[in-house]
Design a protein around this motif. Sequence first.
Motif, PDB file in Angstrom:
ATOM      1  N   UNK A 199      -2.859 -59.017  27.091  1.00 47.77           N
ATOM      2  CA  UNK A 199      -2.867 -57.650  27.602  1.00 47.77           C
ATOM      3  C   UNK A 199      -1.460 -57.328  28.103  1.00 47.77           C
ATOM      4  N   UNK A 200      -0.617 -56.761  27.254  1.00 46.63           N
ATOM      5  CA  UNK A 200       0.745 -56.445  27.691  1.00 46.63           C
ATOM      6  C   UNK A 200       0.745 -55.269  28.658  1.00 46.63           C
ATOM      7  N   UNK A 201       1.813 -55.166  29.407  1.00 47.11           N
ATOM      8  CA  UNK A 201       1.976 -54.004  30.273  1.00 47.11           C
ATOM      9  C   UNK A 201       2.460 -52.815  29.471  1.00 47.11           C
ATOM     10  N   UNK A 202       2.772 -51.712  30.117  1.00 47.27           N
ATOM     11  CA  UNK A 202       3.287 -50.532  29.417  1.00 47.27           C
ATOM     12  C   UNK A 202       4.529 -50.870  28.601  1.00 47.27           C
ATOM     13  N   UNK A 203       4.588 -50.341  27.379  1.00 48.94           N
ATOM     14  CA  UNK A 203       5.712 -50.603  26.479  1.00 48.94           C
ATOM     15  C   UNK A 203       6.141 -49.306  25.806  1.00 48.94           C
ATOM     16  N   UNK A 220       9.649 -47.625  30.936  1.00 52.26           N
ATOM     17  CA  UNK A 220       8.845 -48.771  30.493  1.00 52.26           C
ATOM     18  C   UNK A 220       9.675 -49.638  29.554  1.00 52.26           C
ATOM     19  N   UNK A 221       9.405 -50.938  29.529  1.00 48.58           N
ATOM     20  CA  UNK A 221      10.222 -51.841  28.714  1.00 48.58           C
ATOM     21  C   UNK A 221       9.929 -51.726  27.223  1.00 48.58           C
ATOM     22  N   UNK A 222      10.845 -52.240  26.441  1.00 53.63           N
ATOM     23  CA  UNK A 222      10.653 -52.353  24.997  1.00 53.63           C
ATOM     24  C   UNK A 222       9.551 -53.365  24.715  1.00 53.63           C
ATOM     25  N   UNK A 223       8.845 -53.227  23.597  1.00 53.75           N
ATOM     26  CA  UNK A 223       7.840 -54.243  23.249  1.00 53.75           C
ATOM     27  C   UNK A 223       8.443 -55.633  23.055  1.00 53.75           C
ATOM     28  N   UNK A 224       9.754 -55.706  22.837  1.00 52.45           N
ATOM     29  CA  UNK A 224      10.404 -57.010  22.701  1.00 52.45           C
ATOM     30  C   UNK A 224      10.213 -57.859  23.947  1.00 52.45           C
ATOM     31  N   UNK A 245      -7.963 -63.586  28.923  1.00 54.60           N
ATOM     32  CA  UNK A 245      -7.011 -62.509  28.667  1.00 54.60           C
ATOM     33  C   UNK A 245      -5.769 -62.789  29.509  1.00 54.60           C
ATOM     34  N   UNK A 246      -4.641 -62.981  28.852  1.00 55.91           N
ATOM     35  CA  UNK A 246      -3.380 -63.257  29.533  1.00 55.91           C
ATOM     36  C   UNK A 246      -2.665 -61.928  29.733  1.00 55.91           C
ATOM     37  N   UNK A 247      -2.388 -61.588  30.991  1.00 51.56           N
ATOM     38  CA  UNK A 247      -1.819 -60.284  31.310  1.00 51.56           C
ATOM     39  C   UNK A 247      -0.518 -60.435  32.092  1.00 51.56           C
ATOM     40  N   UNK A 248       0.541 -60.927  31.437  1.00 48.79           N
ATOM     41  CA  UNK A 248       1.816 -61.042  32.129  1.00 48.79           C
ATOM     42  C   UNK A 248       2.470 -59.679  32.291  1.00 48.79           C
ATOM     43  N   UNK A 249       3.443 -59.597  33.156  1.00 44.75           N
ATOM     44  CA  UNK A 249       4.172 -58.349  33.356  1.00 44.75           C
ATOM     45  C   UNK A 249       5.654 -58.641  33.507  1.00 44.75           C
TER      46      UNK A 249
END
Length: 252
Positions: A199-203, A220-224, A245-249
């Motif tokens: 679960x990525x953060x906003x990209x 918001x950061x790049x998807x990279x 579900x891994x949800x790093x930020x």
Amino acid sequence: MNPAAPPIPAVAADALAGRTVLVTGAHGGLGAEAAKACARAGATVVLLGRKVPKLNRVYDAVKALGPEPALYPVDLAGADPADYAELAARIAGELGGLHGLLHCAAEFKGLAPLEATPPEDFVRSLHVNLTAPWLLTQACLPWLRKAGDSAVVFVTDDPARVGKAYWGSYGLAKQGLVALVRQLSAETDATPVRVSALEPGPMRTDLRARAYADEAQLRVPSPAAYAPACVHLLSPAGAAHRGHVFAPRVPS
């Protein structure tokens, strides 16, 4: 940044060496960056998507970073189980096996009330975001089991956000993926196949722009920034996240 959220893990330069990884939605924001990160980590990457010109550009970028990738143009909305079975068999036969499956493909046209959503749009989005990833996974499982260690990673979305009004079948599908991860992981717990979700953060992606058209892109950061998390889950180091579900930020 949520202080309880884990950071993006560092990955070894050879984290995926000798492995073949299939990435769906490979010409999208996260898909393209994840494919490049997998190549840097030593993987042979199979690029799956429906837009051939965009796939070709990703192919060139991935080829410059690691082992020569493979292209597999497929429209998830129109493919059937036989297509997925052929795809999995070709990858395993031509590339010597399959060790990872990363689901980055997504379908989202924008926020809209359910009542006003055309039925065909509702069904297509639900299929591309939920049933098609499962059907592809089902076709790949026999080949993934043959690997000594393998991983299936689904990309989800924040349920607190997409479970709200107007997120439509995209939101329903992403919530369904979380249930799928837990159920499938429980059923494959005694096999070499690890199932998890990211679960990525906003990209900064086209998908997010359809929901937040007025958002300042640099907020918001790049998807990279989240690509290393994909490599982490696909590699043996991702075993700690099996069934979760891994949800790093990343810092904002």
